[in-house]
Scaffold this active site. Structure first.
Site, PDB file in Angstrom:
ATOM      1  N   LYS A 189       0.866  -1.185   0.000  1.00 28.44           N
ATOM      2  CA  LYS A 189       0.000   0.000   0.000  1.00 28.44           C
ATOM      3  C   LYS A 189       0.897   1.227   0.000  1.00 28.44           C
ATOM      4  CE  LYS A 189      -4.294   1.243  -0.173  1.00 28.44           C
ATOM      5  NZ  LYS A 189      -5.148   0.814  -1.284  1.00 28.44           N
ATOM      6  N   SER A 386      -8.120  -0.107  -5.347  1.00 25.50           N
ATOM      7  CA  SER A 386      -8.488   0.158  -3.962  1.00 25.50           C
ATOM      8  C   SER A 386     -10.006   0.313  -3.861  1.00 25.50           C
ATOM      9  CB  SER A 386      -7.733   1.384  -3.446  1.00 25.50           C
ATOM     10  OG  SER A 386      -7.600   1.329  -2.043  1.00 25.50           O
TER      11      SER A 386
END
EC number: 3.4.21.-
Length: 593
Positions: A189, A386
Site C-alpha cells: 500500500k 483500492s
C-alpha cells in the site's frame, strides 16, 4: 457571523451569475448547439486531436465545457462506432501526443481505431515526435494501429521504454520536524510511502516494476501486431534510440515523414473530391451519444475520480467532475434498477479509490441491482484500484483493459503531526479536548499515544478484513487466497485476470456484449442504451450550485477557475485531495501516471 457573511456572499454571487454570467452561458450553449447541427460534408475527414488530454468519461455538468475540458475515452469510442456506419466519413486523422497518454485509455482507443479500420476506412496518424517521458509507448501504440504513421521531419523518436517518477518526502519531513504517523495494510500500500520514505521500499519497487513491465510488454506486443513485425524486433529498434525522423523511417518505426499539413492533404485526397476536415468534437456533438433502439435497454452507469461520501459538490462546478460522490452514484444505480426497460447494467469505473464508507454505499447498490435480477458488468477504465475495486468486487463480471491499474486491495490512514515543524517558525500549536481519550487522536499537534495508536490500528485492520471479505465473496476465492494476492498491491488488468480479480480483457464494447449475454437479450435484437447519472440541465446545475449558502465559497473558487485563475484551480484540487485523504481509514491507491 461567518455563516451570515457566506449567506450574503452567496446571494450576491448568485445574482451576479444569474444576471450576467448565466445569460452568456446559455447563449453560448445555444450557439454551440446550432453549430453542432450543421450537416457533415459528403466526404469528411475526422480529425481527432489527443494532445490536449482526455478524461475517461464525459461530464454530466453542462458547464464543464467552460472549464477547458476536452474529449473523453468513452466519447471517442462511441463516436468512432457511429462514424464506422456513416458513409460520409471516409478518413480518420489522429494527432498524437508527444509525451504519452494513460495506457488503459490508449488500449481502448486502439481497439476503437481497429474497428473503424475494419469497416474499410483509412486512418492516418501524425506525431511531432515521441518524448522519453511518461507513457509515450502508449501514444506510439495508438499510432501503430493506424493505416499510416507520419512524423514531422524535425521531430525525434526518443521513445526507449516506460518511465515513472515518485516523490518521497521522508527526509524533508524529518528535517523540518513533520512527524508522519500512518498505518498501512500492507507492505504494497505504497501511497503512504511518499510521506514516510526517502526511496522505494523493496515491495514498492517490486510492485511498480511489475506493472510497468506488464504495460510496456503489452503495448509493444500490440504495436508489433499492428506493424506486422515481431515484438522482439520492434523492441530492439525502439530501445536502440533515440532516432531522427529519417532513422525512424529507415527502421520502419513510422511510415512517412512530413508536416501535419501534408498529412491533412493526404487524408483529404484519400477521402475524395471536395473533402473537408471536421474536428472530432464537432462531429461528436452533431451525432450525440448512441441511444440504440428496441424495447430492452442496457444501463451505462459511470463514475470517475476519487470516491467520497456525499452528493453534488465534490468537484469544480465548471470542471469535468473529478470525484465520485457516493449518494449520486448509488442513486444512479437505483434509478437503473427501478427502470423496467433496463435488463442489465454496465458500470464504468475509473477511480483510484477513496473512502471505504462511500465505497460500501455504492457496492450496496450493486448488490441491490443483482438482487433485482439485473446483471452488473464492470468496465474498468484507467484505474479501478483500492476503493475502485471495492465497488467492483461483487459484480457479475469484470472487464478491464490490459493496462488498467486495479487491485490495491488494502487500506491506510494516519496523520501528520505539525507542532514541531510550526514551532521552528515561532508558531505554537496547542490542543484542547472535551470528551473521551480518543477525541484528540487525530490532532496534528501531538503524536498518537499508545492507546490511540492501538485503537486506530484496530480500525484499519477491521476495514482491511471487510475489504478481503467482499473480494472473497464477489470473486468466489478463499479469504486466504485473497490475502495472498492483496496486501495493497496494484496489478494491471492483464495481471489481474491471471490471478482471478478480472474475468475478461477489453473495453466498454466487450462489457456491453457481456451484459447483453447475461440479460439473455438475443444478438439479433436491437437494444437501447440509457445513461446514468443523467446529464443535468443548466438550470438544475445552477440550482445545485446555489442550493445552500455554504456553497458560496466553493462557487467563487469555481468562478476563479473559469477565469483561468491558477490559484483558484489549485485550491479546488487541494480541497478534493484533502477530502479524499481525510483522517481515518482510506482505500486510495497510489496514482503513478
Amino acid at each position: 457571523m461567518k455563516q451570515f457573511f457566506l449567506t450574503v456572499l452567496g446571494v450576491f454571487t448568485g445574482l451576479f451569475l444569474f444576471l450576467v454570467v448565466v445569460p452568456f452561458i446559455l447563449i453560448a450553449i445555444a450557439v454551440g448547439s446550432a453549430t453542432s447541427k450543421e450537416p457533415t460534408p459528403a466526404n469528411t475527414v475526422l480529425e481527432l486531436d489527443l494532445r490536449e488530454g482526455i478524461t475517461d468519461q464525459a461530464p454530466t455538468n453542462p458547464f464543464a465545457l467552460f472549464g477547458g475540458g476536452g474529449l473523453s475515452t468513452l466519447q471517442i469510442v462511441d463516436t468512432l462506432a457511429q462514424a464506422e456506419d456513416d458513409g460520409r466519413v471516409k478518413v480518420l486523422l489522429v494527432r498524437l501526443p508527444e509525451a504519452g497518454i494513460t495506457p488503459a485509455a490508449a488500449d481502448e482507443i486502439r481497439q476503437a481505431i481497429r474497428r473503424f479500420r475494419a469497416s474499410g476506412k483509412r486512418v492516418i496518424a501524425h506525431a511531432q515526435g515521441f518524448q522519453p517521458v511518461g507513457a509515450a509507448v502508449s501514444s506510439y501504440m495508438i499510432g501503430a494501429s493506424s493505416s499510416e504513421l507520419w512524423m514531422q521531419n524535425t521531430s525525434s523518436f526518443q521513445l526507449a521504454g516506460l518511465s515513472a517518477e515518485s516523490v518521497f518526502l521522508g527526509r524533508a519531513f524529518e528535517k523540518y520536524g513533520v512527524n508522519a504517523q500512518f498505518e498501512q495494510r500492507y507492505e504494497y500500500k505504497n501511497a503512504v510511502n511518499e510521506f514516510t520514505e526517502s526511496d522505494y521500499t523493496p515491495a514498492h519497487r517490486e510492485a511498480m516494476g511489475a506493472w510497468m513491465t506488464s504495460i510496456y510488454t503489452s503495448a509493444l506486443a500490440n504495436a508489433a501486431q499492428d506493424r506486422k513485425v515481431t515484438p522482439q524486433a520492434l523492441r530492439a529498434n525502439i530501445e536502440a534510440g533515440p532516432h531522427s525522423s529519417a532513422e525512424a523511417l529507415r527502421r520502419r518505426l513510422i511510415d512517412k515523414v512530413g508536416q501535419v499539413e501534408e498529412a491533412e492533404a493526404e487524408a483529404k485526397r484519400r477521402a475524395g473530391k471536395g473533402a473537408e476536415i471536421i474536428e472530432f468534437g464537432d462531429y461528436a456533438a452533431s451525432k450525440g451519444a448512441r441511444n440504440g433502439a428496441g424495447k430492452n435497454a442496457i444501463a451505462i452507469v459511470g463514475g470517475e475520480g476519487a470516491i467520497m461520501t456525499g452528493t453534488g459538490g465534490g468537484a469544480d462546478p465548471f470542471g469535468g467532475g473529478s470525484s465520485i460522490m457516493s449518494d449520486d452514484l448509488a442513486e444512479a444505480i437505483y434509478d437503473a434498477i427501478e427502470d423496467d426497460a433496463v435488463k442489465a447494467i454496465v458500470f464504468r469505473v475509473s477511480s483510484p479509490g477513496g473512502s471505504p464508507d462511500a465505497s460500501e454505499q455504492i457496492l450496496a447498490a450493486v448488490r441491490a441491482a443483482r438482487a433485482a435480477g439485473k446483471p452488473v458488468v464492470i468496465s474498468m477504465g484507467d484505474y479501478a484500484a483500492s476503493g475502485g475495486y471495492w465497488i467492483s468486487s461483487e459484480a457479475d463480471w469484470i472487464v478491464a483493459q490490459p493496462s488498467t491499474l486495479t487491485g490495491s486491495i488494502g487500506v491506510y490512514g494516519g496523520k501528520l503531526v505539525l507542532a514541531d515543524a510550526l514551532g521552528r517558525f515561532g508558531i505554537d500549536m496547542r490542543n484542547l479536548t472535551v470528551g473521551g481519550e480518543y477525541a484528540d487522536a487525530f490532532s496534528p499537534s501531538e503524536p498518537f499515544d499508545t492507546a490511540d495508536r492501538a485503537a486506530f490500528a484496530a480500525s484499519i485492520d477491521r476495514t482491511y478484513e471487510e475489504f478481503i471479505a467482499r473480494v472473497s465473496r464477489g470473486r468466489k476465492l478463499p479469504p486466504a487466497r485473497v490475502r495472498e494476492i492483496a496486501r495493497g498491491r496494484v496489478w494491471t488488468g492483464a495481471q489481474a485476470r491471471s490471478i482471478g480479480l478480472v474475468d475478461q480483457l477489453g473495453g466498454i464494447e466487450e462489457a456491453i456484449a457481456k451484459a447483453r449475454q447475461l440479460a439473455e437479450i438475443p444478438n439479433d435484437e436491437s437494444v437501447r442504451f440509457k445513461r446514468y447519472p443523467e446529464s443535468k440541465s443548466p438550470f438544475a446545475a445552477l440550482s445545485e450550485m446555489f442550493g445552500v449558502s455554504g456553497e458560496a465559497a466553493r462557487v467563487l473558487v469555481g468562478i476563479g477557475a473559469i477565469m483561468n485563475d491558477p490559484e483558484a484551480e489549485a485550491a479546488v484540487r487541494r480541497l478534493q485531495t484533502e477530502r479524499a485523504r481525510a483522517s481515518g481509514a482510506s482505500v486510495l491507491a497510489d496514482q503513478p501516471y
